[in-house]
Design an enzyme around this catalytic site. Sequence first.
Site, PDB file in Angstrom:
ATOM      1  N   HIS A  53       3.654  -8.222  -9.461  1.00 25.05           N
ATOM      2  CA  HIS A  53       4.880  -7.692 -10.050  1.00 25.05           C
ATOM      3  C   HIS A  53       5.538  -8.781 -10.884  1.00 25.05           C
ATOM      4  O   HIS A  53       5.370  -9.979 -10.618  1.00 25.05           O
ATOM      5  CB  HIS A  53       5.849  -7.245  -8.960  1.00 25.05           C
ATOM      6  CG  HIS A  53       5.430  -6.002  -8.238  1.00 25.05           C
ATOM      7  ND1 HIS A  53       6.323  -5.191  -7.588  1.00 25.05           N
ATOM      8  CD2 HIS A  53       4.206  -5.440  -8.050  1.00 25.05           C
ATOM      9  CE1 HIS A  53       5.684  -4.172  -7.038  1.00 25.05           C
ATOM     10  NE2 HIS A  53       4.396  -4.308  -7.306  1.00 25.05           N
ATOM     11  N   GLU A  55       8.560  -9.894 -11.009  1.00 28.37           N
ATOM     12  CA  GLU A  55       9.422 -10.807 -10.263  1.00 28.37           C
ATOM     13  C   GLU A  55       8.618 -11.859  -9.520  1.00 28.37           C
ATOM     14  O   GLU A  55       8.985 -13.041  -9.509  1.00 28.37           O
ATOM     15  CB  GLU A  55      10.281 -10.028  -9.253  1.00 28.37           C
ATOM     16  CG  GLU A  55      11.140  -8.951  -9.876  1.00 28.37           C
ATOM     17  CD  GLU A  55      10.506  -7.565  -9.864  1.00 28.37           C
ATOM     18  OE1 GLU A  55      11.259  -6.589  -9.682  1.00 28.37           O
ATOM     19  OE2 GLU A  55       9.282  -7.459 -10.040  1.00 28.37           O
ATOM     20  N   CYS A  83      11.605  -3.937  -5.947  1.00 31.84           N
ATOM     21  CA  CYS A  83      11.074  -3.192  -4.810  1.00 31.84           C
ATOM     22  C   CYS A  83      11.278  -4.036  -3.542  1.00 31.84           C
ATOM     23  O   CYS A  83      11.734  -5.181  -3.603  1.00 31.84           O
ATOM     24  CB  CYS A  83       9.591  -2.895  -5.025  1.00 31.84           C
ATOM     25  SG  CYS A  83       8.533  -4.370  -4.939  1.00 31.84           S
ATOM     26  N   CYS A  86       9.395  -7.487  -3.636  1.00 38.26           N
ATOM     27  CA  CYS A  86      10.013  -8.481  -4.516  1.00 38.26           C
ATOM     28  C   CYS A  86      11.368  -8.935  -3.978  1.00 38.26           C
ATOM     29  O   CYS A  86      11.690 -10.128  -4.026  1.00 38.26           O
ATOM     30  CB  CYS A  86      10.139  -7.925  -5.923  1.00 38.26           C
ATOM     31  SG  CYS A  86       8.526  -7.662  -6.704  1.00 38.26           S
TER      32      CYS A  86
END
Length: 154
Positions: A53, A55, A83, A86
């Site tokens: 992801h 992040e 999410c 993260c």
Amino acid sequence: MDDHVIWMRAALEEARLAAEAGDIPVGAVAVYQGHIIGRGRNRKEVDQDPTAHAEIMALREAAQALRSWRLIDVTLYCTLEPCAMCAGAMVQARLSRLIWATDDPKAGAGGSIMDLLQHPQLNHVVIVESGILAEEAQQQLKDFFAGLRAQGKK
């Protein structure tokens, strides 16, 4: 121009690059003392990695730049509310501040469906702010998914 807008535009550029590579357009930049020390964009499809992801990628680069997993005094700018994975990584990293553009009503762990970033039982609280360039981030996502639907993909 407001610094938040400058940094969020950098995150939006990362999101654009993710979309060009076929990933959902989410981008992030980590800022420390007025400089970007980490950049990230979704790479789940490119890397076939469920943890890739935006992040996470930006946090990893920031930790390498600071030579510390503790990201104290770092602000992360992200185009989408994080999410659970993260948000959990941000708490673990002792991230000082998170600023995101648009909420994620389906998976947001910064308050939309749960709030890990400011959970009173966790050992760290991340200061959050949202809504910076939200319309631009929402449009990137809408355009991406419209393109997929036009191609007959889910």
